[in-house]
Motif scaffolding. Structure first.
Motif, PDB file in Angstrom:
ATOM      1  N   GLY A 334       0.812  -1.216   0.000  1.00 22.45           N
ATOM      2  CA  GLY A 334       0.000   0.000   0.000  1.00 22.45           C
ATOM      3  C   GLY A 334       0.840   1.257   0.000  1.00 22.45           C
ATOM      4  O   GLY A 334       0.501   2.246  -0.670  1.00 22.45           O
ATOM      5  N   ASN A 335       1.955   1.248   0.723  1.00 20.22           N
ATOM      6  CA  ASN A 335       2.852   2.412   0.726  1.00 20.22           C
ATOM      7  C   ASN A 335       3.432   2.661  -0.657  1.00 20.22           C
ATOM      8  O   ASN A 335       3.605   3.819  -1.065  1.00 20.22           O
ATOM      9  CB  ASN A 335       3.971   2.204   1.746  1.00 20.22           C
ATOM     10  CG  ASN A 335       3.492   2.271   3.180  1.00 20.22           C
ATOM     11  OD1 ASN A 335       2.428   2.834   3.468  1.00 20.22           O
ATOM     12  ND2 ASN A 335       4.255   1.711   4.104  1.00 20.22           N
ATOM     13  N   CYS A 336       3.737   1.586  -1.373  1.00 16.58           N
ATOM     14  CA  CYS A 336       4.230   1.731  -2.746  1.00 16.58           C
ATOM     15  C   CYS A 336       3.164   2.372  -3.627  1.00 16.58           C
ATOM     16  O   CYS A 336       3.458   3.265  -4.437  1.00 16.58           O
ATOM     17  CB  CYS A 336       4.618   0.366  -3.318  1.00 16.58           C
ATOM     18  SG  CYS A 336       6.041  -0.416  -2.533  1.00 16.58           S
ATOM     19  N   ALA A 337       1.926   1.902  -3.484  1.00 16.97           N
ATOM     20  CA  ALA A 337       0.831   2.448  -4.287  1.00 16.97           C
ATOM     21  C   ALA A 337       0.611   3.921  -3.983  1.00 16.97           C
ATOM     22  O   ALA A 337       0.460   4.756  -4.894  1.00 16.97           O
ATOM     23  CB  ALA A 337      -0.448   1.648  -4.029  1.00 16.97           C
ATOM     24  N   LYS A 338       0.595   4.273  -2.703  1.00 16.44           N
ATOM     25  CA  LYS A 338       0.356   5.660  -2.301  1.00 16.44           C
ATOM     26  C   LYS A 338       1.465   6.575  -2.818  1.00 16.44           C
ATOM     27  O   LYS A 338       1.209   7.725  -3.218  1.00 16.44           O
ATOM     28  CB  LYS A 338       0.252   5.753  -0.787  1.00 16.44           C
ATOM     29  CG  LYS A 338      -0.998   5.090  -0.226  1.00 16.44           C
ATOM     30  CD  LYS A 338      -0.968   5.069   1.301  1.00 16.44           C
ATOM     31  CE  LYS A 338      -2.156   4.316   1.883  1.00 16.44           C
ATOM     32  NZ  LYS A 338      -2.083   4.225   3.357  1.00 16.44           N
ATOM     33  N   ALA A 339       2.705   6.090  -2.821  1.00 18.81           N
ATOM     34  CA  ALA A 339       3.822   6.893  -3.314  1.00 18.81           C
ATOM     35  C   ALA A 339       3.677   7.215  -4.799  1.00 18.81           C
ATOM     36  O   ALA A 339       4.261   8.187  -5.295  1.00 18.81           O
ATOM     37  CB  ALA A 339       5.139   6.160  -3.062  1.00 18.81           C
ATOM     38  N   LEU A 340       2.890   6.393  -5.491  1.00 17.77           N
ATOM     39  CA  LEU A 340       2.648   6.603  -6.923  1.00 17.77           C
ATOM     40  C   LEU A 340       1.323   7.304  -7.183  1.00 17.77           C
ATOM     41  O   LEU A 340       0.885   7.427  -8.323  1.00 17.77           O
ATOM     42  CB  LEU A 340       2.674   5.257  -7.646  1.00 17.77           C
ATOM     43  CG  LEU A 340       4.029   4.532  -7.654  1.00 17.77           C
ATOM     44  CD1 LEU A 340       3.861   3.077  -8.067  1.00 17.77           C
ATOM     45  CD2 LEU A 340       5.015   5.244  -8.580  1.00 17.77           C
ATOM     46  N   GLY A 341       0.671   7.751  -6.111  1.00 18.79           N
ATOM     47  CA  GLY A 341      -0.595   8.462  -6.248  1.00 18.79           C
ATOM     48  C   GLY A 341      -1.794   7.565  -6.422  1.00 18.79           C
ATOM     49  O   GLY A 341      -2.849   8.031  -6.888  1.00 18.79           O
ATOM     50  N   LEU A 342      -1.681   6.302  -6.049  1.00 12.25           N
ATOM     51  CA  LEU A 342      -2.779   5.355  -6.203  1.00 12.25           C
ATOM     52  C   LEU A 342      -3.464   5.098  -4.869  1.00 12.25           C
ATOM     53  O   LEU A 342      -2.858   5.242  -3.802  1.00 12.25           O
ATOM     54  CB  LEU A 342      -2.253   4.022  -6.761  1.00 12.25           C
ATOM     55  CG  LEU A 342      -1.552   4.063  -8.120  1.00 12.25           C
ATOM     56  CD1 LEU A 342      -0.972   2.696  -8.451  1.00 12.25           C
ATOM     57  CD2 LEU A 342      -2.505   4.525  -9.216  1.00 12.25           C
ATOM     58  N   GLY A 343      -4.698   4.665  -4.940  1.00 15.33           N
ATOM     59  CA  GLY A 343      -5.405   4.253  -3.749  1.00 15.33           C
ATOM     60  C   GLY A 343      -5.116   2.795  -3.426  1.00 15.33           C
ATOM     61  O   GLY A 343      -4.461   2.084  -4.192  1.00 15.33           O
ATOM     62  N   VAL A 344      -5.630   2.347  -2.291  1.00 15.00           N
ATOM     63  CA  VAL A 344      -5.455   0.965  -1.857  1.00 15.00           C
ATOM     64  C   VAL A 344      -6.835   0.314  -1.802  1.00 15.00           C
ATOM     65  O   VAL A 344      -7.730   0.812  -1.112  1.00 15.00           O
ATOM     66  CB  VAL A 344      -4.784   0.888  -0.477  1.00 15.00           C
ATOM     67  CG1 VAL A 344      -4.655  -0.561  -0.019  1.00 15.00           C
ATOM     68  CG2 VAL A 344      -3.414   1.566  -0.517  1.00 15.00           C
ATOM     69  N   PRO A 345      -7.040  -0.782  -2.514  1.00 14.34           N
ATOM     70  CA  PRO A 345      -8.365  -1.411  -2.520  1.00 14.34           C
ATOM     71  C   PRO A 345      -8.717  -2.041  -1.181  1.00 14.34           C
ATOM     72  O   PRO A 345      -7.835  -2.378  -0.383  1.00 14.34           O
ATOM     73  CB  PRO A 345      -8.234  -2.474  -3.616  1.00 14.34           C
ATOM     74  CG  PRO A 345      -6.782  -2.790  -3.665  1.00 14.34           C
ATOM     75  CD  PRO A 345      -6.070  -1.507  -3.363  1.00 14.34           C
ATOM     76  N   GLU A 346     -10.000  -2.189  -0.942  1.00 10.83           N
ATOM     77  CA  GLU A 346     -10.481  -2.808   0.289  1.00 10.83           C
ATOM     78  C   GLU A 346     -10.727  -4.297   0.046  1.00 10.83           C
ATOM     79  O   GLU A 346     -11.402  -4.675  -0.909  1.00 10.83           O
ATOM     80  CB  GLU A 346     -11.780  -2.138   0.740  1.00 10.83           C
ATOM     81  CG  GLU A 346     -11.617  -0.680   1.151  1.00 10.83           C
ATOM     82  CD  GLU A 346     -10.995  -0.528   2.528  1.00 10.83           C
ATOM     83  OE1 GLU A 346     -11.017  -1.525   3.288  1.00 10.83           O
ATOM     84  OE2 GLU A 346     -10.486   0.560   2.836  1.00 10.83           O
ATOM     85  N   PHE A 347     -10.165  -5.128   0.922  1.00 10.80           N
ATOM     86  CA  PHE A 347     -10.424  -6.557   0.896  1.00 10.80           C
ATOM     87  C   PHE A 347     -10.796  -7.010   2.300  1.00 10.80           C
ATOM     88  O   PHE A 347     -10.404  -6.375   3.285  1.00 10.80           O
ATOM     89  CB  PHE A 347      -9.184  -7.337   0.424  1.00 10.80           C
ATOM     90  CG  PHE A 347      -8.876  -7.197  -1.041  1.00 10.80           C
ATOM     91  CD1 PHE A 347      -9.701  -7.770  -1.995  1.00 10.80           C
ATOM     92  CD2 PHE A 347      -7.745  -6.513  -1.460  1.00 10.80           C
ATOM     93  CE1 PHE A 347      -9.424  -7.651  -3.348  1.00 10.80           C
ATOM     94  CE2 PHE A 347      -7.456  -6.390  -2.802  1.00 10.80           C
ATOM     95  CZ  PHE A 347      -8.295  -6.958  -3.752  1.00 10.80           C
ATOM     96  N   PRO A 348     -11.521  -8.105   2.427  1.00 11.87           N
ATOM     97  CA  PRO A 348     -11.827  -8.610   3.762  1.00 11.87           C
ATOM     98  C   PRO A 348     -10.553  -9.032   4.490  1.00 11.87           C
ATOM     99  O   PRO A 348      -9.524  -9.320   3.849  1.00 11.87           O
ATOM    100  CB  PRO A 348     -12.728  -9.827   3.500  1.00 11.87           C
ATOM    101  CG  PRO A 348     -12.965  -9.886   2.058  1.00 11.87           C
ATOM    102  CD  PRO A 348     -12.104  -8.907   1.362  1.00 11.87           C
ATOM    103  N   SER A 349     -10.613  -9.086   5.802  1.00  9.40           N
ATOM    104  CA  SER A 349      -9.479  -9.541   6.589  1.00  9.40           C
ATOM    105  C   SER A 349      -9.966 -10.445   7.701  1.00  9.40           C
ATOM    106  O   SER A 349     -11.134 -10.404   8.096  1.00  9.40           O
ATOM    107  CB  SER A 349      -8.704  -8.357   7.172  1.00  9.40           C
ATOM    108  OG  SER A 349      -9.526  -7.571   7.999  1.00  9.40           O
ATOM    109  N   VAL A 350      -9.061 -11.285   8.184  1.00 13.55           N
ATOM    110  CA  VAL A 350      -9.381 -12.195   9.283  1.00 13.55           C
ATOM    111  C   VAL A 350      -8.309 -12.062  10.339  1.00 13.55           C
ATOM    112  O   VAL A 350      -7.162 -11.684  10.055  1.00 13.55           O
ATOM    113  CB  VAL A 350      -9.462 -13.661   8.793  1.00 13.55           C
ATOM    114  CG1 VAL A 350     -10.600 -13.841   7.806  1.00 13.55           C
ATOM    115  CG2 VAL A 350      -8.146 -14.106   8.174  1.00 13.55           C
ATOM    116  N   ALA A 351      -8.658 -12.384  11.575  1.00 18.46           N
ATOM    117  CA  ALA A 351      -7.697 -12.322  12.673  1.00 18.46           C
ATOM    118  C   ALA A 351      -6.680 -13.441  12.522  1.00 18.46           C
ATOM    119  O   ALA A 351      -7.001 -14.550  12.087  1.00 18.46           O
ATOM    120  CB  ALA A 351      -8.422 -12.435  14.007  1.00 18.46           C
ATOM    121  N   ASP A 352      -5.425 -13.148  12.867  1.00 22.59           N
ATOM    122  CA  ASP A 352      -4.375 -14.166  12.803  1.00 22.59           C
ATOM    123  C   ASP A 352      -4.546 -15.174  13.935  1.00 22.59           C
ATOM    124  O   ASP A 352      -5.095 -14.868  14.980  1.00 22.59           O
ATOM    125  CB  ASP A 352      -3.004 -13.504  12.895  1.00 22.59           C
ATOM    126  CG  ASP A 352      -2.731 -12.615  11.690  1.00 22.59           C
ATOM    127  OD1 ASP A 352      -3.250 -12.929  10.600  1.00 22.59           O
ATOM    128  OD2 ASP A 352      -2.007 -11.611  11.846  1.00 22.59           O
TER     129      ASP A 352
END
Length: 352
Positions: A334-352
């Protein structure tokens, strides 16, 4: 938390990162396809978690977008290619396309490749050749600013994880693809990002003593990976260094390489039908597979598998349920995407 990403939108996201970073559409598509395929087949070490490293290489000028391999030697069944330090995935795709054409003409192709940035999961290329009925054998060397694998009986790193890959086509194809270290460096990175230990026997610390702590590969004082199978795995790593590196005219460990990560590769691609009737061979291969898989499982929940089967099982499961990505890796991408002016998509997540 672990992100669970659907393969198709994740592929689109990764493709958008490389496109924004300067890759043409075709190049961005090939890199993204390769990385997603690695995750799908269970090889997270070579999947989307490589994006931060690739962006670092790009920032430092260690990889050049939109390159094509140049044939610099060889004739007939032999060809020597220079990847001009382009992204490894599209470079090797192009070289293997040439190898396929040569093998169709001569029955066999022997190719070498030098000066390619990280080529990723070697089984990706072998699997596609196999789908076209071609058998292939690949030796790959890797060179980084600092080596990571200690020699058998040694105490400090001298080589990298130098993979070996063999693909056998058939109605039940076989794919052998492994690093010559006991664990791939990318898998150590995954454990490091997750805050987990690695299994015993995989790593040594800076004094040469066994450790299960992955930080020894990423924090000073640095340790090393071990070769699998003691002297046997070390011997394979050494041969891969010579064939994938020296035979290809590629950079080798111990010679002062400092510009990111470079792979050299030697490949042998052949038409099995030039040696034996294809139908007979396919039936013989199936009989061997049936024979070994008939061995009663020591653990009923873990049946006997043949090379390539774990990847097929993982691809079916992850294609259905999604690709798991640990929180640290997801944040780095996500940091790479943001540095290029892109957003970060939303995906589901689960607890480890």
């Amino acid at each position: 938390m672990t992100v669970i990403a659907a393969p198709a939108p994740l592929r689109d996201y990764i493709e958008s990162i490389f496109r924004a970073a300067g890759s043409h559409d075709a190049e961005a598509q090939q890199i993204a396809e390769h990385l997603i395929e690695a995750n799908l087949t269970g090889h997270d070490s070579h999947g989307v978690g490589m994006v931060p490293a690739y962006m670092l290489h790009l920032k430092n000028g260690w990889v050049k977008p939109n390159q094509v391999p140049v044939q610099v030697g060889g004739a007939g069944a032999f060809a020597v290619f220079d990847g001009q330090m382009g992204y490894g995935q599209p470079i090797v795709n192009a070289v293997m396309a040439q190898a396929q054409q040569i093998a169709r003409t001569h029955g066999v192709a022997v190719t070498t490749l030098r000066n390619a940035q990280h080529i990723g999961r070697v089984g990706f290329y072998a699997d596609r050749l196999s789908a076209q009925g071609l058998m292939s054998i690949h030796f790959v060397n890797a060179v980084y600013a600092v080596p990571t694998v200690a020699p058998f009986r040694g105490s400090d790193p001298r080589l990298m994880t130098n993979p070996v890959c063999i693909a056998i086509p058939g109605s039940q194809p076989v794919l052998l693809d492994f690093a010559t270290s006991t664990i791939a460096l990318g898998k150590v990175r995954v454990a490091y990002n997750k805050g987990e230990q690695v299994a015993p026997g995989r790593l040594i610390d800076h004094t040469g003593q066994p450790t299960t702590e992955p930080k020894v590969m990423f924090e000073d004082p640095r340790g090393a990976q071990t070769a699998f199978g003691e002297h046997k795995g070390w011997a394979l790593a050494f041969v891969a260094e010579v064939l994938g590196g020296a035979m290809a005219g590629a950079p080798r460990s111990g010679e002062g390489f400092r510009d990111g990560l470079s792979n050299g590769m030697m490949s042998i691609v052949l038409e099995p039908g030039r040696l034996i009737d294809g139908g007979w061979f396919d039936a013989a291969l199936a009989r061997v597979i049936d024979y070994v898989k008939a061995s009663p499982a020591a653990d009923p929940d873990k049946p006997v598998l043949v090379p390539g089967e774990p990847e097929r099982l993982s691809k079916a499961q992850r294609g259905r349920d999604g690709i798991p990505i640990d929180a640290t890796t997801w944040k780095q991408i996500g940091n790479c995407a943001k540095a290029l002016g892109l957003g970060v998509p939303e995906f589901p997540s689960v607890a480890d």
